[in-house]
Design a protein around this motif. Structure first.
Motif, PDB file in Angstrom:
ATOM      1  N   THR A  67      -1.109  -3.522  -5.356  1.00  0.00           N
ATOM      2  CA  THR A  67      -1.814  -2.259  -5.162  1.00  0.00           C
ATOM      3  C   THR A  67      -0.926  -1.290  -4.396  1.00  0.00           C
ATOM      4  O   THR A  67      -0.682  -1.465  -3.203  1.00  0.00           O
ATOM      5  CB  THR A  67      -3.129  -2.506  -4.396  1.00  0.00           C
ATOM      6  N   ARG A  68      -0.423  -0.259  -5.105  1.00  0.00           N
ATOM      7  CA  ARG A  68       0.441   0.730  -4.425  1.00  0.00           C
ATOM      8  C   ARG A  68      -0.447   1.679  -3.647  1.00  0.00           C
ATOM      9  O   ARG A  68      -1.334   2.340  -4.213  1.00  0.00           O
ATOM     10  CB  ARG A  68       1.271   1.499  -5.462  1.00  0.00           C
ATOM     11  N   VAL A  69      -0.240   1.722  -2.348  1.00  0.00           N
ATOM     12  CA  VAL A  69      -1.039   2.607  -1.487  1.00  0.00           C
ATOM     13  C   VAL A  69      -0.106   3.547  -0.731  1.00  0.00           C
ATOM     14  O   VAL A  69       1.103   3.322  -0.666  1.00  0.00           O
ATOM     15  CB  VAL A  69      -1.886   1.781  -0.476  1.00  0.00           C
ATOM     16  N   ASP A  70      -0.680   4.617  -0.203  1.00  0.00           N
ATOM     17  CA  ASP A  70       0.084   5.497   0.684  1.00  0.00           C
ATOM     18  C   ASP A  70      -0.497   5.363   2.086  1.00  0.00           C
ATOM     19  O   ASP A  70      -1.561   5.903   2.375  1.00  0.00           O
ATOM     20  CB  ASP A  70       0.009   6.950   0.205  1.00  0.00           C
ATOM     21  N   ILE A  71       0.205   4.595   2.916  1.00  0.00           N
ATOM     22  CA  ILE A  71      -0.216   4.472   4.312  1.00  0.00           C
ATOM     23  C   ILE A  71       0.923   4.962   5.209  1.00  0.00           C
ATOM     24  O   ILE A  71       1.184   4.419   6.276  1.00  0.00           O
ATOM     25  CB  ILE A  71      -0.662   3.031   4.673  1.00  0.00           C
ATOM     26  N   ASN A  72       1.574   6.006   4.720  1.00  0.00           N
ATOM     27  CA  ASN A  72       2.678   6.616   5.475  1.00  0.00           C
ATOM     28  C   ASN A  72       2.057   7.511   6.559  1.00  0.00           C
ATOM     29  O   ASN A  72       2.077   8.729   6.463  1.00  0.00           O
ATOM     30  CB  ASN A  72       3.532   7.418   4.494  1.00  0.00           C
ATOM     31  N   VAL A  73       1.489   6.859   7.546  1.00  0.00           N
ATOM     32  CA  VAL A  73       0.681   7.551   8.574  1.00  0.00           C
ATOM     33  C   VAL A  73       1.548   7.957   9.772  1.00  0.00           C
ATOM     34  O   VAL A  73       2.587   7.360  10.013  1.00  0.00           O
ATOM     35  CB  VAL A  73      -0.462   6.624   9.067  1.00  0.00           C
ATOM     36  N   PRO A  74       1.095   8.969  10.510  1.00  0.00           N
ATOM     37  CA  PRO A  74       1.852   9.332  11.720  1.00  0.00           C
ATOM     38  C   PRO A  74       1.691   8.273  12.815  1.00  0.00           C
ATOM     39  O   PRO A  74       0.602   7.744  13.011  1.00  0.00           O
ATOM     40  CB  PRO A  74       1.223  10.661  12.154  1.00  0.00           C
ATOM     41  N   ALA A 100     -14.367  -8.251  -6.222  1.00  0.00           N
ATOM     42  CA  ALA A 100     -14.289  -8.739  -7.601  1.00  0.00           C
ATOM     43  C   ALA A 100     -13.525 -10.064  -7.688  1.00  0.00           C
ATOM     44  O   ALA A 100     -13.258 -10.562  -8.779  1.00  0.00           O
ATOM     45  CB  ALA A 100     -13.615  -7.676  -8.477  1.00  0.00           C
ATOM     46  N   GLY A 101     -13.151 -10.593  -6.527  1.00  0.00           N
ATOM     47  CA  GLY A 101     -12.500 -11.909  -6.524  1.00  0.00           C
ATOM     48  C   GLY A 101     -10.988 -11.866  -6.651  1.00  0.00           C
ATOM     49  O   GLY A 101     -10.352 -12.897  -6.881  1.00  0.00           O
ATOM     50  N   GLY A 102     -10.404 -10.667  -6.515  1.00  0.00           N
ATOM     51  CA  GLY A 102      -8.948 -10.550  -6.590  1.00  0.00           C
ATOM     52  C   GLY A 102      -8.315 -10.579  -5.210  1.00  0.00           C
ATOM     53  O   GLY A 102      -9.001 -10.467  -4.195  1.00  0.00           O
ATOM     54  N   THR A 103      -6.997 -10.743  -5.197  1.00  0.00           N
ATOM     55  CA  THR A 103      -6.249 -10.662  -3.939  1.00  0.00           C
ATOM     56  C   THR A 103      -5.437  -9.366  -3.948  1.00  0.00           C
ATOM     57  O   THR A 103      -4.469  -9.251  -4.700  1.00  0.00           O
ATOM     58  CB  THR A 103      -5.267 -11.854  -3.805  1.00  0.00           C
ATOM     59  N   PRO A 104      -5.845  -8.370  -3.129  1.00  0.00           N
ATOM     60  CA  PRO A 104      -5.060  -7.141  -3.092  1.00  0.00           C
ATOM     61  C   PRO A 104      -3.771  -7.345  -2.293  1.00  0.00           C
ATOM     62  O   PRO A 104      -3.810  -7.796  -1.153  1.00  0.00           O
ATOM     63  CB  PRO A 104      -5.989  -6.137  -2.383  1.00  0.00           C
ATOM     64  N   VAL A 105      -2.655  -7.034  -2.922  1.00  0.00           N
ATOM     65  CA  VAL A 105      -1.351  -7.134  -2.256  1.00  0.00           C
ATOM     66  C   VAL A 105      -0.795  -5.721  -2.186  1.00  0.00           C
ATOM     67  O   VAL A 105      -0.402  -5.142  -3.205  1.00  0.00           O
ATOM     68  CB  VAL A 105      -0.409  -8.076  -3.038  1.00  0.00           C
ATOM     69  N   MET A 106      -0.816  -5.174  -0.971  1.00  0.00           N
ATOM     70  CA  MET A 106      -0.471  -3.758  -0.825  1.00  0.00           C
ATOM     71  C   MET A 106       1.038  -3.535  -0.783  1.00  0.00           C
ATOM     72  O   MET A 106       1.755  -4.187  -0.024  1.00  0.00           O
ATOM     73  CB  MET A 106      -1.109  -3.202   0.450  1.00  0.00           C
ATOM     74  N   LEU A 107       1.477  -2.595  -1.612  1.00  0.00           N
ATOM     75  CA  LEU A 107       2.876  -2.143  -1.611  1.00  0.00           C
ATOM     76  C   LEU A 107       2.872  -0.716  -1.083  1.00  0.00           C
ATOM     77  O   LEU A 107       2.061   0.096  -1.519  1.00  0.00           O
ATOM     78  CB  LEU A 107       3.438  -2.106  -3.034  1.00  0.00           C
ATOM     79  N   ALA A 108       3.767  -0.410  -0.162  1.00  0.00           N
ATOM     80  CA  ALA A 108       3.781   0.941   0.402  1.00  0.00           C
ATOM     81  C   ALA A 108       5.147   1.259   0.994  1.00  0.00           C
ATOM     82  O   ALA A 108       5.915   0.350   1.327  1.00  0.00           O
ATOM     83  CB  ALA A 108       2.716   1.063   1.489  1.00  0.00           C
ATOM     84  N   HIS A 109       5.427   2.542   1.111  1.00  0.00           N
ATOM     85  CA  HIS A 109       6.643   2.957   1.821  1.00  0.00           C
ATOM     86  C   HIS A 109       6.224   3.482   3.191  1.00  0.00           C
ATOM     87  O   HIS A 109       5.043   3.776   3.434  1.00  0.00           O
ATOM     88  CB  HIS A 109       7.399   4.028   1.038  1.00  0.00           C
ATOM     89  N   PHE A 110       7.206   3.617   4.051  1.00  0.00           N
ATOM     90  CA  PHE A 110       6.922   4.138   5.390  1.00  0.00           C
ATOM     91  C   PHE A 110       8.181   4.822   5.894  1.00  0.00           C
ATOM     92  O   PHE A 110       9.208   4.169   6.088  1.00  0.00           O
ATOM     93  CB  PHE A 110       6.495   2.987   6.311  1.00  0.00           C
ATOM     94  N   GLY A 111       8.109   6.142   6.038  1.00  0.00           N
ATOM     95  CA  GLY A 111       9.276   6.899   6.496  1.00  0.00           C
ATOM     96  C   GLY A 111      10.372   6.931   5.438  1.00  0.00           C
ATOM     97  O   GLY A 111      10.125   6.684   4.254  1.00  0.00           O
TER      98      GLY A 111
END
Ligand code: AMP
Length: 393
Positions: free
Chosen positions: A18-25, A50-61
């Motif tokens: 799951t590509r997320v944007d958590i590029n937080v301050p 729904a019984g899935g395993t969310p695996v988060m992909l994200a960038h930071f800076g």
């Protein structure tokens, strides 16, 4: 052409990249604004439900392909766990077996620690694809980049849009793709030169464009109006006239300020006066649109069905030159509340301006995606979105 949502996918027992944007301050090792984290919660929770395993992909800076300890996504973990109300497993170097053994959400270390991410290297896309069963993109704000985690991997797995991405795409479609007419665009900001593509695209799609901010000065000067010491791209006269010609041909009305607020200096609290647009003194600069212009804008909002907004109408960061932006934003919010207007706004300065006016939550939709929102308003294909329009194989 459309995209799958989470509801179209069988998620049970699946590893969902799951590509997320958590590029937080972050300040002093703490997340100072959790907005981006809060907005991905529905997607992560729905995958779990729904019984899935969310695996988060994200960038930071911007670590530029190097391991930079202070750009580790580990810093977001407490805020992420608080938002989700459960623990999150953080993995620096993922492998399939570890992900299969995970019992809750997983966050993988900063994708940009590898130079292959921004290069959209097929090796990285292939590696990511080998980790999961399904790809879900919930990061509209990163969708204008063709990177391994936003585009490359999407082409290799059955894919879908997350809740936030689907909501964003739906709102944008309503505002420009297939809008209720008349459509009014508000385009402000400092310079015409940064908004040429945007204006070019809007002319063909909307009925009226209200031009404000510093860029209005360039259009006024191109028509022979004296703009004093205003911010103005005098060398873009031909370009501005060309845009006006194209608008006339396309039956798109361009509206420029009819009155202005002028001051001798660009400074908060600077002595100022309101004058007609053709009466700017030679030693003064235009810093805001005047009240007559705001009335015109309000009247346009009353008859419009859709408003799309990018850019402030004046130098809104320095009071009192925030007045037109604030009044127009409140007018759009009022008509939206009355139920006769769909209002969509986006871009960094615009979100700040609408927050400053206290009405950001009263627009139909506010996009916090800076670059991606602008590229979408420019009519460009966003690689991360285009990848969701097709399934592999
Ligand atoms: P943009 O990033 O192009 O959307 O431009 C936003 C910036 O334009 C803000 O920082 C405003 O202060 C600035 N701006 C808007 N109107 C004016 C103006 N009349 N004179 C100078 N700067 C302006």
């Amino acid at each position: 052409m459309t995209w799958n949502t989470l509801d179209d996918m069988d998620l049970a027992g699946k590893i969902v990249l799951t590509r997320v944007d958590i590029n937080v301050p972050v300040e002093d090792g703490k997340v100072t604004d959790t907005t981006r984290i809060d907005r991905i919660v529905p997607t992560i929770k729905d995958i779990l439900a729904a019984g899935g395993t969310p695996v988060m992909l994200a960038h930071f800076g911007r670590p530029k392909g190097q391991f930079v300890p202070e750009m580790s996504l580990r810093v977001t973990l407490p805020a992420l766990e608080a938002a989700l109300g459960q623990s999150v497993t953080f993995i620096e170097r993922p492998d399939r077996a570890t992900l299969e053994a995970a019992t809750g959400p997983v966050l993988i270390e900063n994708t940009r620690f590898s130079a292959m991410e921004e290069a959209n290297d097929p090796k990285m896309a292939g590696f990511l694809a080998s980790l999961g069963d399904i790809y879900c993109n919930d990061a509209f704000s990163a969708a204008h980049r063709a990177h391994a985690s936003t585009e490359g991997v999407a082409k290799l797995l059955p894919n879908c849009a997350g809740r936030l991405m689907a909501e964003e795409l739906g709102a944008l479609e309503k505002a420009l793709g297939n809008p209720q007419r008349p459509v009014v665009a508000v385009v402000g900001g400092a310079k015409v030169s940064t908004k040429l593509d945007l204006l070019g695209n809007l002319i063909d799609k909307v009925d009226t464009i209200i031009i404000g901010g510093g860029m209005a000065n360039t259009f006024l000067a191109a028509q022979g109006v004296q703009v004093g010491t205003s911010l103005c791209e005098h060398d873009l006269g031909d370009t501005a006239r060309d845009i006006m010609d194209k608008a006339a041909t396309a039956n798109c009305t361009l509206i420029l300020p009819s009155d202005i607020v002028v001051a001798a200096e660009f400074k908060a609290g600077a002595a100022n006066e309101i004058c007609d647009v053709d009466a700017c003194p030679a030693d003064k600069m235009i810093l805001d649109a005047g009240p007559k212009t705001v009335e015109t804008i309000h009247a346009m909002f009353n008859t419009a069905k859709t408003v799309i907004w990018n850019g402030p109408l004046g130098a809104f960061e320095i009071e009192p030159f925030d007045k037109a932006t604030v009044a127009a934003a409140r007018a759009a919010a009022e008509v939206t509340r009355a139920g006769t207007l769909i209002s969509v706004a986006g871009g960094g300065d615009t979100v700040a301006a609408l927050n400053h006016a206290g009405v950001a939550d009263q627009f139909t939709y506010i996009s916090t995606a800076g670059g991606a929102f602008l590229e979408w308003m420019e009519g460009k294909t966003l690689p991360g979105v285009a990848a969701l329009m097709q399934q592999p194989g």
